[in-house]
Write a protein that holds these residues in place. Structure first.
Motif, mmCIF file in Angstrom:
data_model
loop_
_atom_site.group_PDB
_atom_site.id
_atom_site.type_symbol
_atom_site.label_atom_id
_atom_site.label_comp_id
_atom_site.label_asym_id
_atom_site.label_seq_id
_atom_site.Cartn_x
_atom_site.Cartn_y
_atom_site.Cartn_z
ATOM 1 N N ASP A 77 35.794 41.096 22.162
ATOM 2 C CA ASP A 77 35.012 39.904 21.832
ATOM 3 C C ASP A 77 35.698 38.614 22.283
ATOM 4 N N LEU A 78 36.734 38.754 23.093
ATOM 5 C CA LEU A 78 37.417 37.597 23.678
ATOM 6 C C LEU A 78 37.132 37.580 25.178
ATOM 7 N N HIS A 79 36.472 36.548 25.640
ATOM 8 C CA HIS A 79 36.088 36.444 27.043
ATOM 9 C C HIS A 79 36.739 35.213 27.673
ATOM 10 N N PHE A 80 37.045 35.320 28.946
ATOM 11 C CA PHE A 80 37.670 34.218 29.670
ATOM 12 C C PHE A 80 36.840 33.838 30.893
ATOM 13 N N SER A 81 36.889 32.560 31.199
ATOM 14 C CA SER A 81 36.330 32.061 32.454
ATOM 15 C C SER A 81 37.328 31.059 33.006
ATOM 16 N N TYR A 82 37.499 31.039 34.313
ATOM 17 C CA TYR A 82 38.530 30.217 34.932
ATOM 18 C C TYR A 82 38.212 30.042 36.415
ATOM 19 N N PRO A 83 38.807 29.037 37.062
ATOM 20 C CA PRO A 83 38.591 28.866 38.502
ATOM 21 C C PRO A 83 39.173 30.051 39.270
ATOM 22 N N PHE A 84 38.480 30.456 40.305
ATOM 23 C CA PHE A 84 39.013 31.500 41.173
ATOM 24 C C PHE A 84 38.593 31.183 42.605
ATOM 25 N N PHE A 85 39.016 32.007 43.517
ATOM 26 C CA PHE A 85 38.831 31.721 44.941
ATOM 27 C C PHE A 85 37.948 32.820 45.521
ATOM 28 N N ALA A 86 36.648 32.655 45.312
ATOM 29 C CA ALA A 86 35.684 33.708 45.606
ATOM 30 C C ALA A 86 35.610 34.024 47.096
ATOM 31 N N LYS A 87 35.535 35.314 47.374
ATOM 32 C CA LYS A 87 35.350 35.766 48.758
ATOM 33 C C LYS A 87 33.873 35.808 49.123
ATOM 34 N N ASP A 88 33.012 35.930 48.111
ATOM 35 C CA ASP A 88 31.571 35.821 48.354
ATOM 36 C C ASP A 88 30.917 35.225 47.112
ATOM 37 N N ASN A 90 28.769 36.161 45.026
ATOM 38 C CA ASN A 90 28.438 37.000 43.879
ATOM 39 C C ASN A 90 29.647 37.378 43.037
ATOM 40 N N GLU A 91 30.836 36.994 43.468
ATOM 41 C CA GLU A 91 32.045 37.307 42.696
ATOM 42 C C GLU A 91 32.094 36.498 41.410
ATOM 43 N N THR A 92 32.689 37.085 40.371
ATOM 44 C CA THR A 92 32.898 36.392 39.105
ATOM 45 C C THR A 92 34.370 36.527 38.712
ATOM 46 N N SER A 93 34.735 35.873 37.619
ATOM 47 C CA SER A 93 36.125 35.917 37.162
ATOM 48 C C SER A 93 36.557 37.326 36.782
ATOM 49 N N ASN A 94 35.609 38.212 36.457
ATOM 50 C CA ASN A 94 35.951 39.594 36.082
ATOM 51 C C ASN A 94 36.724 40.317 37.183
ATOM 52 N N THR A 95 36.491 39.901 38.413
ATOM 53 C CA THR A 95 37.191 40.514 39.544
ATOM 54 C C THR A 95 38.697 40.326 39.416
ATOM 55 N N TYR A 96 39.102 39.222 38.780
ATOM 56 C CA TYR A 96 40.522 38.859 38.743
ATOM 57 C C TYR A 96 41.098 38.905 37.328
ATOM 58 N N ILE A 97 40.426 39.623 36.413
ATOM 59 C CA ILE A 97 40.856 39.586 35.023
ATOM 60 C C ILE A 97 42.257 40.144 34.819
ATOM 61 N N GLU A 98 42.641 41.195 35.545
ATOM 62 C CA GLU A 98 44.002 41.732 35.384
ATOM 63 C C GLU A 98 45.033 40.732 35.882
ATOM 64 N N ASN A 99 44.743 40.073 36.993
ATOM 65 C CA ASN A 99 45.641 39.025 37.493
ATOM 66 C C ASN A 99 45.769 37.912 36.461
ATOM 67 N N ILE A 128 34.314 27.514 39.879
ATOM 68 C CA ILE A 128 33.636 28.371 38.906
ATOM 69 C C ILE A 128 32.179 28.365 39.344
ATOM 70 N N ASN A 129 31.724 29.448 39.956
ATOM 71 C CA ASN A 129 30.441 29.443 40.660
ATOM 72 C C ASN A 129 29.252 29.777 39.751
ATOM 73 N N ILE A 130 28.078 29.735 40.331
ATOM 74 C CA ILE A 130 26.858 29.987 39.563
ATOM 75 C C ILE A 130 26.787 31.435 39.088
ATOM 76 N N ALA A 131 27.344 32.355 39.870
ATOM 77 C CA ALA A 131 27.375 33.757 39.435
ATOM 78 C C ALA A 131 28.204 33.897 38.162
ATOM 79 N N GLU A 132 29.279 33.126 38.056
ATOM 80 C CA GLU A 132 30.115 33.138 36.860
ATOM 81 C C GLU A 132 29.344 32.593 35.660
#
Length: 380
Positions: A77-88, A90-99, A128-132
């Motif tokens: 129940d703890l979610h994070f959102s943050y700036p990332f460097f999307a390759k496309d 449709n990417e979201t922050s979930n792609t980089y959650i382990e990092n 932080i894109n629209i997909a996020e």
């Protein structure tokens, strides 16, 4: 993350705890504090305290099932959102959650530059894109799995841009027991429509003494070295940690040589030091050098205005500011500090360092040598 692991901010910690004890938890809060102040760590500790199963008087218990998962940043129940460097797109922050988890757990006071290094993003544009934004809406539409509150912590909403409008209705009227904790560094860059829907939590920068004691006690740094690092960092723990990675601090010697060339209008030497030394420091070290220079000039201002009791420099640094305070004026010092701050701003935005430092040097020559008050050029 428990409150007791966060440096300073004792009054603010008690204020946050009181909002929970008195059932005054606002559903949308903006933790606003400068880089390296610990605002992100405070937001996570606050969320952990809210969902702790066995709250202590001044902190979460750290031992219940909720706290254990919060400590590892894996609570469902703890979610994070943050700036990332999307390759496309449709990417979201979930792609980089382990990092993200590894980065925060290794450095709770991390800056965007530190985060960029973890992803080896070099000079790519953070966003932080629209997909996020759509992903956030989907996450928070679900019921809580375990905790009383679902929590979304958004780090650096400054990078949300107009995509943030998609979240306005959700922020204003969220599902029951849903919290938005936004953690920002620059209020001017956040959408006004988001600011108007949040409660402000002001996080001040750490004091010189708090940062110095952290370096001595937690990092086992020798007091004189801790004094030097705390002075340059100016309340920014990330800046202090970056300095610790350097084998030796050469900012003072570099500053002395640079200023000597400036006040004597030694053109060839100015060009050489800008091209061969200042421009090759690397962006983070250039920022450190500029912050150090600004702090030195502020110490000169204190001496110039008859407040030596507020100056904490020693040895060669103290000798330098004493001599410099006798040959300059408050107006010149204020102008020089303004020029340095503008240069720091431009360095953050990847301006050409050779042009940037040469332009700064020439303007300082006009100021200190010829008593001309130039207007700083913005290389953005």
């Amino acid at each position: 993350m428990q409150f007791n692991r966060i440096i300073g901010h004792e009054a603010l910690k008690q204020q946050l705890i009181a909002t929970v004890r008195e059932n005054r938890v606002s559903h949308a809060q903006l933790f606003l504090g400068p880089e390296g102040s610990g605002s992100l760590a405070l937001a996570i500790a606050y969320a952990q305290f809210i969902n702790c199963e066995y709250k202590q008087d001044n902190d979460s218990c750290g031992q219940c099932a909720s706290c254990i998962k919060y400590e590892k940043l894996i609570h469902p129940d703890l979610h994070f959102s943050y700036p990332f460097f999307a390759k496309d797109k449709n990417e979201t922050s979930n792609t980089y959650i382990e990092n993200w988890r590894n980065a925060f757990l290794s450095n709770p006071y991390m800056s965007l530059s530190f985060w960029r290094e973890q992803l080896e993003a070099e000079n790519k544009q953070a966003n932080i894109n629209i997909a996020e934004a759509h992903s956030i809406i989907k996450k928070l539409s679900l019921k809580a799995f375990e905790a009383e509150y679902k929590v979304l912590i958004m780090w650096l909403p400054e990078y949300l841009d107009t995509q943030g409008n998609a979240l306005l209705k959700l922020i204003e009227e969220p599902p029951e027991k849903t919290l938005f904790l936004l953690v920002a560094e620059n209020q001017d860059k956040i959408l006004n429509t988001i600011i108007s829907r949040t409660q402000l939590v002001k996080v001040n920068k750490l004091s010189y003494e708090e940062l110095k004691q952290f370096l001595i006690q937690d990092k086992q740094i020798e007091p004189n070295r801790a004094n030097e690092i705390a002075f340059i960092a100016d309340g920014n723990i990330q800046s202090a940690l970056t300095q610790l990675e350097e084998e030796a601090n050469t900012n003072f010697d570099l500053l002395i040589r640079w200023l000597r060339f400036i006040v004597t209008d030694s053109g060839l030497n100015i060009i050489q030091i800008c091209e061969e030394e200042l421009s090759k420091l690397g962006r983070e070290n250039q920022k450190l050098f500029l912050v150090y220079s600004i702090n030195i000039l502020r110490q000169i201002v204190l001496l110039n205005q008859g407040m030596p009791n507020l100056v904490f420099l020693k040895d060669s640094e103290l000798e330098f500011v004493q001599k410099f305070s006798e040959i300059t004026t408050l107006e010149k010092l204020e102008t020089a500090i303004d020029l340095l701050e503008k240069t720091h701003y431009s360095v953050e935005r990847n301006a050409n360092p050779k042009i940037l430092f040469l332009d700064l040097s020439l303007q300082l020559v006009l100021l200190f040598k010829y008593n001309t008050f130039p207007q700083g050029t913005q290389y953005i």
